[in-house]
Scaffold this motif. Structure first.
Motif, PDB file in Angstrom:
ATOM      1  N   ARG A 192     -46.660  -3.671 -51.309  1.00 37.54           N
ATOM      2  CA  ARG A 192     -47.586  -4.557 -52.036  1.00 37.54           C
ATOM      3  C   ARG A 192     -47.947  -3.996 -53.404  1.00 37.54           C
TER       4      ARG A 192
ATOM      5  N   GLN B 118     -51.199 -10.584 -58.004  1.00 34.73           N
ATOM      6  CA  GLN B 118     -50.252 -11.583 -57.463  1.00 34.73           C
ATOM      7  C   GLN B 118     -50.931 -12.880 -57.187  1.00 34.73           C
TER       8      GLN B 118
ATOM      9  N   ASP C 296     -51.264  -5.137 -58.968  1.00 32.03           N
ATOM     10  CA  ASP C 296     -50.993  -6.484 -59.461  1.00 32.03           C
ATOM     11  C   ASP C 296     -51.683  -7.497 -58.542  1.00 32.03           C
TER      12      ASP C 296
END
Length: 125
Positions: A45, A125, A123
């Motif tokens: 992730r 996302q 990040d």
């Protein structure tokens, strides 16, 4: 995702050296398997290295026996600026796979690391 992916991150059989004084598998052995699986999921992730910084909750529900096949499931439950909460569940398969028992679960926190081993942003996302 609210449910665990049903594809285990790790599958392993504990050995005779992993038995505690009560004849069950040592809790530290299971904890290390959970940390490995959680680290794999968190690193995917974070798209890079991570470090375990906390175990927010850990529950040993049932003992693990010597001949159990252990499946460790994990998924990212929450993402902060630099950290992730990873929910981890351990299932023991007994009687040659006829019986499945949830033996352990926990919530681990991992922090994404940069090349100098300092926290970095994840990040969103």
């Amino acid at each position: 995702m609210t449910e665990f992916e049903r594809v285990p991150i790790l599958r392993v059989v504990p050995g005779p050296g992993d038995i505690n004084a009560n004849g069950h598998i040592f809790g530290g052995w299971v904890l290390s398997q959970m940390d490995i699986a959680g680290g794999i999921v968190a690193a995917r992730r974070a798209n890079g290295p991570v470090a375990t910084v906390a175990i927010e909750r850990m529950e040993f529900i049932q003992p693990i026996n010597l001949r159990d096949l252990i499946s460790v499931f994990a998924h990212v439950e929450r993402v902060g600026r630099t950290s992730m909460g990873v929910r981890i569940e351990v299932i023991a398969h007994r009687d040659r796979g006829k019986t499945e028992i949830k033996v352990t679960e926990g919530l681990f926190t991992f922090v994404a690391l940069d090349e100098t081993h300092r926290p970095r942003a994840v990040d969103p996302q």
